[in-house]
Enzyme design. Structure first.
Site, mmCIF file in Angstrom:
data_model
loop_
_atom_site.group_PDB
_atom_site.id
_atom_site.type_symbol
_atom_site.label_atom_id
_atom_site.label_comp_id
_atom_site.label_asym_id
_atom_site.label_seq_id
_atom_site.Cartn_x
_atom_site.Cartn_y
_atom_site.Cartn_z
ATOM 1 N N ARG A 112 -10.047 -11.605 2.450
ATOM 2 C CA ARG A 112 -10.930 -12.656 1.929
ATOM 3 C C ARG A 112 -10.260 -14.029 1.988
ATOM 4 O O ARG A 112 -10.934 -15.038 2.103
ATOM 5 C CB ARG A 112 -11.398 -12.293 0.505
ATOM 6 C CG ARG A 112 -10.297 -12.171 -0.502
ATOM 7 C CD ARG A 112 -10.712 -11.387 -1.757
ATOM 8 N NE ARG A 112 -10.766 -9.942 -1.506
ATOM 9 C CZ ARG A 112 -11.124 -9.034 -2.414
ATOM 10 N NH1 ARG A 112 -11.477 -9.411 -3.624
ATOM 11 N NH2 ARG A 112 -11.133 -7.749 -2.120
ATOM 12 N N LYS B 36 0.845 -1.202 0.000
ATOM 13 C CA LYS B 36 0.000 0.000 0.000
ATOM 14 C C LYS B 36 0.870 1.238 0.000
ATOM 15 O O LYS B 36 1.961 1.219 0.582
ATOM 16 C CB LYS B 36 -0.843 0.033 1.284
ATOM 17 C CG LYS B 36 -1.997 -0.924 1.345
ATOM 18 C CD LYS B 36 -2.748 -0.763 2.671
ATOM 19 C CE LYS B 36 -3.839 -1.787 2.840
ATOM 20 N NZ LYS B 36 -4.940 -1.680 1.868
HETATM 21 N N1 BES Z 1 -7.835 -3.796 4.711
HETATM 22 C C1 BES Z 1 -8.111 -3.391 3.401
HETATM 23 C C2 BES Z 1 -9.438 -2.653 3.251
HETATM 24 C C3 BES Z 1 -9.611 -1.358 3.991
HETATM 25 C C4 BES Z 1 -9.482 -0.148 3.334
HETATM 26 C C5 BES Z 1 -9.959 -1.341 5.327
HETATM 27 C C6 BES Z 1 -9.684 1.035 4.005
HETATM 28 C C7 BES Z 1 -10.155 -0.152 6.005
HETATM 29 C C8 BES Z 1 -10.024 1.035 5.346
HETATM 30 C C9 BES Z 1 -8.156 -4.603 2.465
HETATM 31 O O1 BES Z 1 -7.367 -5.677 2.822
HETATM 32 C C10 BES Z 1 -7.685 -4.140 1.128
HETATM 33 O O2 BES Z 1 -6.580 -3.698 1.047
HETATM 34 N N2 BES Z 1 -8.534 -4.253 0.119
HETATM 35 C C11 BES Z 1 -8.204 -3.835 -1.190
HETATM 36 C C12 BES Z 1 -8.733 -4.878 -2.155
HETATM 37 C C13 BES Z 1 -8.271 -4.687 -3.568
HETATM 38 C C14 BES Z 1 -6.797 -4.945 -3.686
HETATM 39 C C15 BES Z 1 -9.051 -5.615 -4.461
HETATM 40 C C16 BES Z 1 -8.844 -2.485 -1.442
HETATM 41 O O3 BES Z 1 -9.956 -2.267 -0.988
HETATM 42 O O4 BES Z 1 -8.222 -1.643 -2.072
HETATM 43 ZN ZN ZN Z 2 -5.345 -5.507 2.122
#
Ligand code: BES
Ligand code: ZN
Ligand code: ZN
Length: 514
Positions: free
Chosen positions: A367, A293
């Site tokens: 997931r 990230k």
């Molecule tokens: N933990 C994150 C989602 C999240 C985002 C939680 C903001 C709390 C606040 C999750 O694991 C994630 O990174 N999801 C990705 C999925 C994508 C790569 C398909 C996302 O939402 O960008």
């Molecule tokens: Zn994530």
């Protein structure tokens, strides 16, 4: 020195220092409770002490002896300034008059009461009061309860890392409620709710260095012990033996082992034959893994175990209230980090269910660990499974912090029940479409499914991924929006909000009545 050896040395050093560190911080987790203002029921208020009168109209003030000048002042404030919280200084003590903000919608009225509780609390802390009396002159039972709830929840602070010179602890310690219509049991219940929310917030607010999967499991054990919940923590060896490929794949980049925590509340006279199972995402820190990230998006990622914290805290609360409902909590936990051994985009993994998954983005890790837990849930022949997870930025983008995104399948009437609970506790549920058409977005060319769906409907494709492993009545809750706030939102506060705890409690409490 050979590089491999060097890396091993560094890793061992990290293990050593982190376990030392953990020992230190571990003991002091849940310090937030110190700030927890206790709510007590009293018969009547003391005359010459600070108090809040709960009223609906001016005429409700009759029984209290306001002077003519005071009454004129109150009337003027209410009419001219449209103020619903009026302060009268009696020089020696204070009187506050809280008018009810009524709405045609009962749920909005009650939420106004909680919000007014928050505002009152701020005033009281600014005045450095250590206690306050609340005297009800015309409010209904639930209105009084919600007002006290708003006050007590709002009093939470996370001060563990503040030094004495920067620490500004709230002064309020006691909320004394003089309201005949509110029973002693209801006050006890309210204290329990506040306690559980504080515990949940403490778990989520704890910094990543001292919130490993193991520490999370330890904290869950402490909570379980306190209220007589049966708990089992599967360690890495057991998780490997079970071949939980999703949880293990996410954990590959970590120096800390994963855990899989199982809590079971099974009262003797449970109203349900088959258990309700709650599954909580316990990613104790989400860097994104190799699909790293950007740092801005990483800042708040200690909140990524908010689902698991909600499940542990909800079970704690359900058991504390001795609700006659059989409930199980499953909490897979790990951090998600890049490393020389981390999974990479392009990997194909075999899940606990036996299904294969093409991992195209390691940041879609929640997931993967939830899928294993959902497959595990099958063995209980559950009446209903609800998973709760900080799963997608897409859910947060869609409705912000204002509610919980939901979807599911075969859920019978339970979605409606959950929505009702959502209104009761004002953790509103928004159901997203879950059409079969979305299934094709997670189809993989070379594995059974893939872990990302593409540019559209991100919250839904994440749900669709989970559905693949949920072979029973099931609801998925995405709390990415409300779980952790950068700015204070009334009594929910800032940082961790305890999202999901009151919702689950209300849902199970309603089941216990049937
Ligand atoms: N933990 C994150 C989602 C999240 C985002 C939680 C903001 C709390 C606040 C999750 O694991 C994630 O990174 N999801 C990705 C999925 C994508 C790569 C398909 C996302 O939402 O960008
Ligand atoms: Zn994530
Ligand atoms: Zn995540």
């Amino acid at each position: 020195m050979n590089l491999d050896f060097k890396i091993r040395l560094i890793n061992n050093f990290r293990k050593f220092t982190s376990s030392k560190k953990n020992q230190k911080t571990n003991n002091s987790l849940q310090k937030g409770l110190i700030m927890c203002a206790k709510i007590k029921k009293i018969k009547e208020t003391n005359k010459e002490e600070n108090k809040i009168y709960l009223v609906t109209e001016i005429k409700d003030l009759k029984p209290i002896s306001l002077s003519k000048a005071e009454l004129t002042y109150v009337e003027k404030q209410k009419k001219d300034l449209e103020s619903n919280f009026i302060t009268v200084n009696r020089f020696g003590y204070w009187i506050f008059i809280q008018f009810l903000k009524k709405n045609d919608d009962i749920y909005l009225t009650l939420e106004n009461c909680r919000k007014d509780g928050d505002k009152a609390l701020n005033t009281l802390n600014n005045l450095k009061f250590s206690k306050i009396q609340i005297e009800n002159l015309s409010w209904k039972k639930d209105e009084v309860i919600c007002f006290a709830e708003g006050m007590a929840l709002s009093n939470y602070q996370y001060l563990k890392f503040k030094s004495t010179n920067t620490k500004k602890a709230n002064s309020l310690k006691e909320i004394l409620v003089a309201a005949e219509i509110v029973s002693a049991n209801e006050i006890t219940e309210l204290n329990n709710v506040v306690d559980a929310i504080y515990k949940c917030k403490d778990l989520v607010n704890e910094p990543p260095a001292s919130m490993t999967a193991k520490i999370f499991a330890k904290e869950a054990e402490k909570m379980a012990k306190e209220v007589g919940i049966k708990i089992e923590v599967l360690n890495k060896t057991k998780i490997e033996a079970l071949k939980m490929g999703g949880l293990l794949a996410v954990n590959r980049g970590s120096v800390d082992p994963p855990t899989f925590t199982i809590m079971e509340w099974k009262p003797a006279k449970a109203v349900n034959k088959n258990p309700y199972v709650f599954v909580g995402k316990g990613v104790v820190y989400d860097t994104g893994g190799m699909s790293l990230k950007p740092s801005g998006s990483m800042e708040t990622m200690k909140c990524d175990m908010g689902g698991a914290a909600a499940v542990a805290s909800a079970l704690y609360l359900i058991a504390k209230a001795k609700l006659p409902v059989h409930v199980i909590g499953l909490m897979p936990a790990t951090d998600n980090r890049p490393s020389g051994n981390a999974q990479v985009p392009g990997d194909i993994i075999r899940m606990y269910s036996g299904a294969t998954v093409e991992v195209l983005n390691t940041d879609a890790e929640g997931r993967l660990i939830l899928a294993d837990a959902l497959h595990y849930a099958k063995k209980y022949k559950p009446e209903l499974v609800i998973d709760i997870a900080t799963l997608t930025g897409a859910a947060a983008n869609a409705i912000g912090r204002y509610g919980i995104v939901a979807m599911g399948s075969k859920y019978k009437n339970y979605m409606d029940d959950l929505k009702t609970s959502g209104w009761n506790v004002f953790e509103r549920i928004v159901e997203f479409p879950f059409w079969e058409d979305f299934d094709e977005l997670i189809k993989s060319e070379i594995a059974d499914i893939k872990n990302i769906g593409g540019p559209v409907a991100g919250a839904i494709t994440a749900g669709k991924f989970l559905e693949y492993f949920a072979e029973y009545p099931w609801i998925h809750l995405d709390i990415a929006g409300p779980v952790f706030l950068d700015k204070k939102d009334s009594y929910r506060g800032s940082s961790a909000t305890g999202s999901g705890v009151r919702l689950f409690y209300d849902f199970i409490k309603n089941k216990s009545k049937k």
